[in-house]
Design an enzyme around this catalytic site. Structure first.
Site, mmCIF file in Angstrom:
data_model
loop_
_atom_site.group_PDB
_atom_site.id
_atom_site.type_symbol
_atom_site.label_atom_id
_atom_site.label_comp_id
_atom_site.label_asym_id
_atom_site.label_seq_id
_atom_site.Cartn_x
_atom_site.Cartn_y
_atom_site.Cartn_z
ATOM 1 N N TYR A 1 -1.865 -4.711 12.991
ATOM 2 C CA TYR A 1 -1.678 -3.209 13.144
ATOM 3 C C TYR A 1 -2.703 -2.306 12.642
ATOM 4 O O TYR A 1 -3.069 -2.276 11.169
ATOM 5 C CB TYR A 1 -0.500 -3.023 12.036
ATOM 6 C CG TYR A 1 -0.048 -1.684 12.153
ATOM 7 C CD1 TYR A 1 0.697 -1.183 13.465
ATOM 8 C CD2 TYR A 1 -0.164 -0.670 11.125
ATOM 9 C CE1 TYR A 1 1.022 0.307 13.578
ATOM 10 C CE2 TYR A 1 -0.013 0.613 11.018
ATOM 11 C CZ TYR A 1 0.924 1.105 12.329
ATOM 12 O OH TYR A 1 1.188 2.403 12.411
ATOM 13 N N GLU B 1 12.894 8.367 17.838
ATOM 14 C CA GLU B 1 12.186 7.189 18.048
ATOM 15 C C GLU B 1 13.117 5.926 17.443
ATOM 16 O O GLU B 1 13.463 6.017 16.198
ATOM 17 C CB GLU B 1 10.908 7.142 16.833
ATOM 18 C CG GLU B 1 10.061 5.980 17.051
ATOM 19 C CD GLU B 1 8.672 6.342 16.182
ATOM 20 O OE1 GLU B 1 8.831 5.475 15.237
ATOM 21 O OE2 GLU B 1 7.927 7.093 16.553
ATOM 22 N N ARG C 1 13.009 8.053 13.284
ATOM 23 C CA ARG C 1 12.186 9.086 12.828
ATOM 24 C C ARG C 1 12.511 10.310 14.058
ATOM 25 O O ARG C 1 12.841 9.670 15.095
ATOM 26 C CB ARG C 1 10.579 9.067 12.980
ATOM 27 C CG ARG C 1 10.222 8.081 12.194
ATOM 28 C CD ARG C 1 8.404 8.357 11.832
ATOM 29 N NE ARG C 1 7.788 7.748 13.282
ATOM 30 C CZ ARG C 1 6.501 7.940 12.945
ATOM 31 N NH1 ARG C 1 5.890 8.203 11.997
ATOM 32 N NH2 ARG C 1 5.805 7.332 14.246
ATOM 33 N N ARG D 1 0.682 -1.186 -0.021
ATOM 34 C CA ARG D 1 -0.032 -0.126 0.060
ATOM 35 C C ARG D 1 0.821 1.468 -0.015
ATOM 36 O O ARG D 1 0.374 2.319 0.355
ATOM 37 C CB ARG D 1 -0.939 -0.069 1.177
ATOM 38 C CG ARG D 1 -2.171 -0.848 1.140
ATOM 39 C CD ARG D 1 -2.871 -0.922 2.077
ATOM 40 N NE ARG D 1 -2.206 -0.882 3.567
ATOM 41 C CZ ARG D 1 -2.603 -0.659 4.887
ATOM 42 N NH1 ARG D 1 -3.904 0.142 4.748
ATOM 43 N NH2 ARG D 1 -2.109 -0.754 5.971
ATOM 44 N N ARG E 1 7.557 -5.965 17.212
ATOM 45 C CA ARG E 1 8.471 -4.869 17.421
ATOM 46 C C ARG E 1 8.212 -3.791 18.412
ATOM 47 O O ARG E 1 6.910 -3.550 18.566
ATOM 48 C CB ARG E 1 8.702 -4.227 16.117
ATOM 49 C CG ARG E 1 9.479 -5.198 15.059
ATOM 50 C CD ARG E 1 10.744 -5.617 15.517
ATOM 51 N NE ARG E 1 11.646 -4.475 14.963
ATOM 52 C CZ ARG E 1 13.045 -4.493 15.404
ATOM 53 N NH1 ARG E 1 13.404 -5.523 15.900
ATOM 54 N NH2 ARG E 1 13.725 -3.369 15.174
ATOM 55 N N ASP F 1 -4.585 1.473 12.273
ATOM 56 C CA ASP F 1 -4.566 2.545 12.278
ATOM 57 C C ASP F 1 -5.853 3.343 13.311
ATOM 58 O O ASP F 1 -6.759 2.438 13.574
ATOM 59 C CB ASP F 1 -5.085 3.454 11.050
ATOM 60 C CG ASP F 1 -3.700 3.344 10.060
ATOM 61 O OD1 ASP F 1 -2.636 3.344 10.411
ATOM 62 O OD2 ASP F 1 -4.059 3.224 8.899
ATOM 63 N N ARG G 1 2.732 8.680 -6.099
ATOM 64 C CA ARG G 1 1.903 9.327 -6.961
ATOM 65 C C ARG G 1 2.573 10.197 -7.987
ATOM 66 O O ARG G 1 3.658 10.740 -7.557
ATOM 67 C CB ARG G 1 1.314 10.647 -6.114
ATOM 68 C CG ARG G 1 0.497 10.106 -4.656
ATOM 69 C CD ARG G 1 -0.495 11.034 -4.090
ATOM 70 N NE ARG G 1 -1.112 10.583 -2.950
ATOM 71 C CZ ARG G 1 -0.882 10.879 -1.695
ATOM 72 N NH1 ARG G 1 0.028 11.985 -1.475
ATOM 73 N NH2 ARG G 1 -1.403 10.663 -0.758
#
Length: 373
Positions: free
Chosen positions: A351, A303, A279, A171, A248, A353, A175
């Site tokens: 996982y 992170e 990050r 996914r 993880r 969202d 673009r």
């Protein structure tokens, strides 16, 4: 011993939505949470007047109108749009991969030029991609894979891209437009003042037991409720009888800087393998309704991905074939627990969202209680 209609294990989004529906239907709820606060991973902490996302960046996005209307009934959302950038040895690239990325990488200016470049670079991948490396190259070519995907992904998952399944990045947004908005969803934003506003509304009217391990005294807590909503690790619930599912984990380190703007954006992905963190998050940029210059200091979180061990917080399920087979065994055991409703990221080994967690909880809550008036 007080008797409740529902004992809800876990103070995150799934447990919160279930509690909200239960209270709307006149039910009593006891919330049992291992941490010292509610909110799960969306918990925010005020530092220097800035709502800090304590467990990593959380940007709410959804195409579900029902979910969007629900969260907006709990808090006012700002207009934050997620436009992260990637840092590869000081070279800055826009994410998701779009014409701005391709132009910086190759000096191209039209979609056709970008497509030709990617087509040239993915010619080495024939047939169906068999691993993440092949999948990435087939989507965006070797240059972007080497600079912006490989190092970041191997840090995130703790293994080589050739050893990871291809579906992890199927996914991946690509673009051929100059659009830096990371998400394709219709609705996007962050609650003004942080997510704690939502958490407080979801658990309003519930009795709380914080810093409490449900599994340490499961029989006692089960006896306190007519029904149990369990949102913790499903393998731990069943005492790892089939073995442990893999996860993880993450570690966070904060720095406070005496500047009003450290990196110019909320999220920077650090894609070089040699950089130990994945990050950096500058939290004040999430509060786009307040000019960043109004606050003289800034909080930046680094992170670090880590291998998960028992006792650590599990963040990402390792959804490979081996772990999915193991989860299915636990799922079948769960179906036999007539008093218990399992749901959420850990109980479903998925996982999620935020919007998907809420949608799942709303669906299960409406099956349990009916639609709220």
């Amino acid at each position: 011993m007080k008797k409740y209609d529902y004992v809800i294990v876990g103070g995150g989004l799934f447990g919160g939505v279930m509690a909200w529906y239960a209270r709307k239907n006149g039910k009593t709820c006891l919330i049992i949470e291992k941490r010292e606060h509610l909110g799960g991973n969306i918990y925010c902490e005020n530092v220097q007047g800035i709502p800090v996302h304590r467990y990593g960046a959380h940007i709410f996005h959804t195409s579900g109108k029902k979910v969007w209307e629900f969260v907006n009934s709990l808090a006012e959302f700002n207009r934050y749009t997620n436009c992260p950038v990637a840092d590869y040895h000081g070279e800055m690239y826009n994410l998701p991969f779009n014409m701005n990325t391709f132009s910086k990488m190759w000096g191209v200016s039209t979609p056709e030029e970008a497509k030709v470049k990617i087509e040239e670079q993915r010619s080495g991948v024939t047939g169906q991609p068999s691993n993440l490396e092949e999948q990435a190259i087939s989507l965006v070519g070797t240059d972007i894979y080497e600079k912006l995907i490989r190092g970041y992904t191997e840090k995130q998952w703790g293994r080589a891209c050739k050893e990871l399944p291809s579906f992890i990045i199927k996914r991946l947004p690509v673009r051929y437009t100059y659009d830096n908005n990371y998400f394709n969803d219709l609705y996007q934003g962050i609650p003004i003042g942080g997510y704690n506003v939502i958490t407080e509304k979801l658990f309003e009217g519930c009795d709380l037991m914080l810093k409490t391990d449900y599994l340490a005294d499961k029989e006692t807590f089960d006896a306190m409720g007519n029904r149990v909503v369990y949102t913790g690790m499903i393998d731990a619930y069943f005492k790892y009888c089939f073995g442990k599912l893999e996860y993880r984990s993450l570690r966070f380190e904060d720095d406070i800087y005496d500047v009003d703007n450290y990196q110019g954006v909320a999220v920077v992905n650090h894609t070089a393998r040699e950089v130990p963190y994945t990050r950096t998050i500058e939290h004040k940029h999430f509060e786009c309704t307040v000019p960043y210059s109004k606050i003289p200091k800034t909080v930046v979180t680094r992170e670090y991905p880590e291998a998960w061990e028992e006792g650590m917080e599990p963040y990402y399920p390792v959804n490979d074939e081996k772990n999915q087979k193991l989860y299915k065994k636990y799922e079948e055991l769960g179906k036999k627990e007539e008093k218990v409703l399992f749901g959420g990221r850990l109980a479903e080994y998925k996982y999620y969202d935020m919007d998907k967690v809420i949608a799942s909880a709303m669906w299960k809550a409406e099956a349990e209680f009916g639609k709220p008036e």
